[in-house]
Design a protein around this motif. Structure first.
Motif, mmCIF file in Angstrom:
data_model
loop_
_atom_site.group_PDB
_atom_site.id
_atom_site.type_symbol
_atom_site.label_atom_id
_atom_site.label_comp_id
_atom_site.label_asym_id
_atom_site.label_seq_id
_atom_site.Cartn_x
_atom_site.Cartn_y
_atom_site.Cartn_z
ATOM 1 N N LYS A 61 28.332 112.572 16.692
ATOM 2 C CA LYS A 61 27.098 111.919 17.122
ATOM 3 C C LYS A 61 27.336 110.541 17.736
ATOM 4 O O LYS A 61 26.383 109.817 18.016
ATOM 5 N N LYS A 64 25.673 109.542 21.290
ATOM 6 C CA LYS A 64 24.258 109.163 21.351
ATOM 7 C C LYS A 64 23.919 108.015 20.399
ATOM 8 O O LYS A 64 22.762 107.670 20.234
ATOM 9 N N GLU A 67 22.063 108.876 14.432
ATOM 10 C CA GLU A 67 20.682 109.315 14.237
ATOM 11 C C GLU A 67 19.872 108.332 13.399
ATOM 12 O O GLU A 67 18.752 108.634 13.011
ATOM 13 N N ASN A 92 17.867 118.226 15.809
ATOM 14 C CA ASN A 92 18.841 118.534 16.856
ATOM 15 C C ASN A 92 18.726 119.985 17.297
ATOM 16 O O ASN A 92 18.912 120.304 18.468
ATOM 17 N N ASP A 97 16.327 114.346 19.846
ATOM 18 C CA ASP A 97 17.255 113.338 19.339
ATOM 19 C C ASP A 97 16.593 112.583 18.181
ATOM 20 O O ASP A 97 15.692 111.774 18.403
ATOM 21 N N LEU A 100 16.435 108.648 18.397
ATOM 22 C CA LEU A 100 15.400 107.995 19.195
ATOM 23 C C LEU A 100 14.156 107.769 18.348
ATOM 24 O O LEU A 100 13.570 106.686 18.367
ATOM 25 N N GLY A 141 10.239 114.383 16.317
ATOM 26 C CA GLY A 141 11.304 113.939 15.428
ATOM 27 C C GLY A 141 10.728 113.537 14.089
ATOM 28 O O GLY A 141 9.515 113.605 13.868
#
Length: 200
Positions: A61, A64, A67, A92, A97, A100, A141
């Motif tokens: 990860k 990006k 998380e 995911n 994401d 984010l 999310g």
């Protein structure tokens, strides 16, 4: 949280022992010392909040940025707030994401605090900030969240999910919040209800 991806350590210390900048404050106004590693000196609180954090994402990860998210704001009087969000990795699988969502959630909580601090009648504590952040984060999310605030000689906090708060004094844990889970590895979580049916 399956693996450590965000670590935040904070300390409350007597203001007389907090790190000092090389520049003395003028008439009680916080001032930063010049150059890198500047610190802000204030004298209006008996305790000072000193915090540090690091994101250590799982190797898969890193691209990006992980998380999870954290944000620290030191107030002008030596107090401040800590915001930590642990994005739910299961999103995911839906092409979402979770990092984010966690980053925007912490931003919205800090923004809610800033707005409430402009109103002298406001008494918005950490629980209300979490609620405001959830309502303002209109993304797919989910995330757990912890908000801790130092005001004068008091620490107040709120937690939703399996992240938590620990108060350590003299090397001993004197307070620990309880994990809030439906079952192992399925924590209570925040999400935008129209886009996430599993919101607590």
């Amino acid at each position: 949280m399956a693996s450590l991806s965000a670590c935040l350590v904070a300390a409350l210390v007597p203001a007389s022992t907090a790190p000092r900048s090389r520049t003395a404050p003028t008439q009680g106004v916080p001032r930063a010392s010049p150059g890198r590693g500047s610190s802000v000196v204030t004298h209006a609180s008996k305790l000072s909040l000193i915090a540090t954090g690091a994101n250590i994402p799982h190797p898969d990860k890193i691209a990006k940025g992980g998380e999870d998210a954290w944000f620290v704001r030191i107030g002008p009087n030596g107090g401040g707030e800590i915001y930590v969000a642990d994005g739910v990795g299961g999103f995911n699988e839906q092409g979402v994401d979770p990092g984010l969502y966690a980053r925007v959630l912490t931003f919205e909580a800090a923004k809610a605090k800033e707005t409430s601090s402009r109103n002298p009648l406001s008494r918005d504590g950490p629980k209300k900030l979490i609620q405001a952040a959830q309502e303002a984060t209109k993304l797919p999310g989910a995330s757990t969240m912890v908000v801790v605030e130092c005001v004068g000689m008091k620490i107040v906090g709120a937690n939703l999910g399996d992240s938590g708060i620990r108060v350590v004094r003299g090397g001993a844990i004197v307070f620990a919040s309880k994990a809030q889970e439906h079952y192992f590895n399925c924590p209570f979580q925040l999400g935008y209800e129209p886009l996430s049916a599993d919101t607590d």
